[in-house]
Scaffold this active site. Structure first.
Site, mmCIF file in Angstrom:
data_model
loop_
_atom_site.group_PDB
_atom_site.id
_atom_site.type_symbol
_atom_site.label_atom_id
_atom_site.label_comp_id
_atom_site.label_asym_id
_atom_site.label_seq_id
_atom_site.Cartn_x
_atom_site.Cartn_y
_atom_site.Cartn_z
ATOM 1 N N SER A 143 -3.994 2.763 -9.588
ATOM 2 C CA SER A 143 -4.919 1.811 -10.219
ATOM 3 C C SER A 143 -6.211 2.547 -10.549
ATOM 4 O O SER A 143 -6.510 3.589 -9.949
ATOM 5 C CB SER A 143 -5.216 0.683 -9.224
ATOM 6 N N TYR A 156 -7.369 -2.286 -0.763
ATOM 7 C CA TYR A 156 -6.641 -1.994 -2.004
ATOM 8 C C TYR A 156 -6.999 -0.587 -2.494
ATOM 9 O O TYR A 156 -6.124 0.208 -2.814
ATOM 10 C CB TYR A 156 -6.981 -3.055 -3.049
HETATM 11 N N1 LIG Z 1 -2.577 -6.254 -12.919
HETATM 12 C C1 LIG Z 1 -3.529 -5.315 -12.861
HETATM 13 O O1 LIG Z 1 -4.656 -5.479 -13.356
HETATM 14 C C2 LIG Z 1 -3.229 -4.000 -12.191
HETATM 15 C C3 LIG Z 1 -4.142 -2.942 -12.384
HETATM 16 C C4 LIG Z 1 -3.888 -1.726 -11.771
HETATM 17 C C5 LIG Z 1 -2.760 -1.566 -11.007
HETATM 18 N N2 LIG Z 1 -1.908 -2.600 -10.818
HETATM 19 C C6 LIG Z 1 -0.720 -2.374 -9.990
HETATM 20 O O2 LIG Z 1 0.433 -2.631 -10.748
HETATM 21 C C7 LIG Z 1 1.498 -3.000 -9.873
HETATM 22 C C8 LIG Z 1 2.169 -4.257 -10.400
HETATM 23 O O3 LIG Z 1 1.229 -5.316 -10.359
HETATM 24 P P1 LIG Z 1 1.271 -6.565 -11.334
HETATM 25 O O4 LIG Z 1 -0.076 -6.718 -11.892
HETATM 26 O O5 LIG Z 1 2.442 -6.493 -12.246
HETATM 27 O O6 LIG Z 1 1.434 -7.723 -10.237
HETATM 28 P P2 LIG Z 1 2.493 -8.864 -9.971
HETATM 29 O O7 LIG Z 1 2.849 -9.579 -11.217
HETATM 30 O O8 LIG Z 1 1.927 -9.624 -8.820
HETATM 31 O O9 LIG Z 1 3.797 -8.058 -9.497
HETATM 32 C C9 LIG Z 1 3.899 -7.472 -8.239
HETATM 33 C C10 LIG Z 1 5.362 -7.254 -7.942
HETATM 34 O O10 LIG Z 1 5.492 -6.604 -6.667
HETATM 35 C C11 LIG Z 1 6.449 -7.320 -5.878
HETATM 36 N N3 LIG Z 1 6.119 -7.139 -4.471
HETATM 37 C C12 LIG Z 1 4.961 -7.478 -3.840
HETATM 38 N N4 LIG Z 1 5.058 -7.184 -2.528
HETATM 39 C C13 LIG Z 1 6.290 -6.653 -2.327
HETATM 40 C C14 LIG Z 1 6.979 -6.177 -1.183
HETATM 41 N N5 LIG Z 1 6.420 -6.196 0.033
HETATM 42 N N6 LIG Z 1 8.243 -5.710 -1.335
HETATM 43 C C15 LIG Z 1 8.823 -5.710 -2.554
HETATM 44 N N7 LIG Z 1 8.224 -6.137 -3.674
HETATM 45 C C16 LIG Z 1 6.965 -6.615 -3.554
HETATM 46 C C17 LIG Z 1 6.321 -8.765 -6.356
HETATM 47 O O11 LIG Z 1 7.495 -9.526 -6.135
HETATM 48 P P3 LIG Z 1 7.763 -10.416 -4.847
HETATM 49 O O12 LIG Z 1 6.502 -11.149 -4.532
HETATM 50 O O13 LIG Z 1 8.907 -11.280 -5.269
HETATM 51 O O14 LIG Z 1 8.161 -9.449 -3.785
HETATM 52 C C18 LIG Z 1 6.141 -8.558 -7.849
HETATM 53 O O15 LIG Z 1 7.398 -8.396 -8.471
HETATM 54 C C19 LIG Z 1 0.868 -3.152 -8.479
HETATM 55 O O16 LIG Z 1 1.116 -1.988 -7.727
HETATM 56 C C20 LIG Z 1 -0.608 -3.276 -8.781
HETATM 57 O O17 LIG Z 1 -1.413 -2.847 -7.699
HETATM 58 C C21 LIG Z 1 -2.105 -3.816 -11.396
#
Ligand SMILES: NC(=O)c1ccc[n+]([C@@H]2O[C@H](COP(=O)([O-])OP(=O)(O)OC[C@H]3O[C@@H](n4cnc5c(N)ncnc54)[C@H](OP(=O)(O)O)[C@@H]3O)[C@@H](O)[C@H]2O)c1
Length: 240
Positions: A143, A156
């Protein structure tokens, strides 16, 4: 000329929503077989069905990546259904915001258990498959918070900084096997993690969308195997 990734096998964590879902679907669109991991079965099933409509093989495993034994079983399941992985996208992650002194220590630790140990568990289970093939791609989603801390995000940020270090060290270790290990460092992307309670605020003209990241990742994977981008930052043009 890059490489055609059609027919390769990708395992994607956090594939039930957001960036993971969009990337699984984009990979399927270009002919990559996809193995999906997350905790919520109905979301994984829906993504698997959507991906399968592109004519690729799909498989999913319900798994909490913080639990190493569950991860080992999940990876075995994907391998037996799809074959060994050519691509691993370590995308699953959880966020947290809160004052340093107010976040409960168990919650603080949980963020590291999922984001850092989860990434470690999945990589540890999949890497031998790539070493055996003498090629592979591991993309870890860190991130912008993994490069510069922001207030109220200590757990985080700590977890995402840890991913940078783990990625860089592993990259140096497995380069001799033609395995490309990289981090992506997006700024704000319009997903449930950001807009969970208020999806109407996800202004698609302003914020990067999961599909943008998905296209970026696929284009990176399509680079000729002799080159890779070891770290990249993705920013929205003008979110203000
Ligand atoms: N959105 C942003 O602005 C942003 C920016 C920088 C980085 N990121 C990173 O991008 C990645 C994806 O995030 P996103 O924004 O797409 O969020 P999201 O829509 O909340 O997706 C997160 C995914 O991770 C899964 N997950 C969470 N905890 C888990 C666990 N313990 N075991 C297995 N699966 C798990 C969730 O599914 P379940 O709950 O069904 O397990 C979901 O499919 C993350 O690593 C996040 O930190 C996001």
């Amino acid at each position: 000329m890059g490489q055609d990734i059609k027919g390769k096998v990708a395992y994607i964590t956090g594939a039930g929503s957001g960036i993971g879902r969009a990337t699984a679907l984009e990979l399927a669109r270009v002919g990559v077989h996809v193995g999906l991991i997350a905790r919520t079965e109905n979301k994984l099933k829906a993504v698997a069905e959507e991906a399968a409509a592109q004519g690729v093989k799909t498989s999913y495993a319900v798994c909490d990546i913080a639990k190493i034994d569950d991860v080992n079983l999940a990876v075995e399941h994907l391998k037996s259904n799809l074959g060994a992985a050519d691509i691993l996208l370590n995308n699953a992650g959880v966020g947290q915001r809160g004052d340093f002194l107010e976040v409960n220590p168990d919650e603080w630790k949980h963020i590291l258990e999922v984001n850092v140990f989860g990434t470690y568990h999945v990589t540890r289970a999949v890497l031998p498959q790539m070493i055996e093939k003498n090629q592979g791609d591991i993309m870890n989603i860190s991130s912008s918070n993994g490069l510069k801390g922001t207030a109220k995000s200590t757990s985080y940020s700590a977890s995402k900084f840890a991913i940078q270090g783990m990625t860089e060290a592993l990259m140096q270790e497995v380069r001799p096997y033609n395995i490309r290990v990289s981090t992506l460092n997006p700024s704000m992307v319009g997903t449930e993690m950001i807009f969970g309670d208020n999806p109407d605020k996800n202004d698609k003209e302003k914020f990067m969308q999961p599909e943008d990241l998905a296209e970026y990742m696929v284009s990176q994977l399509q680079l000729h195997p002799r080159i890779f981008i070891k770290q990249s930052l993705q920013w929205a043009t003008n979110p203000f």
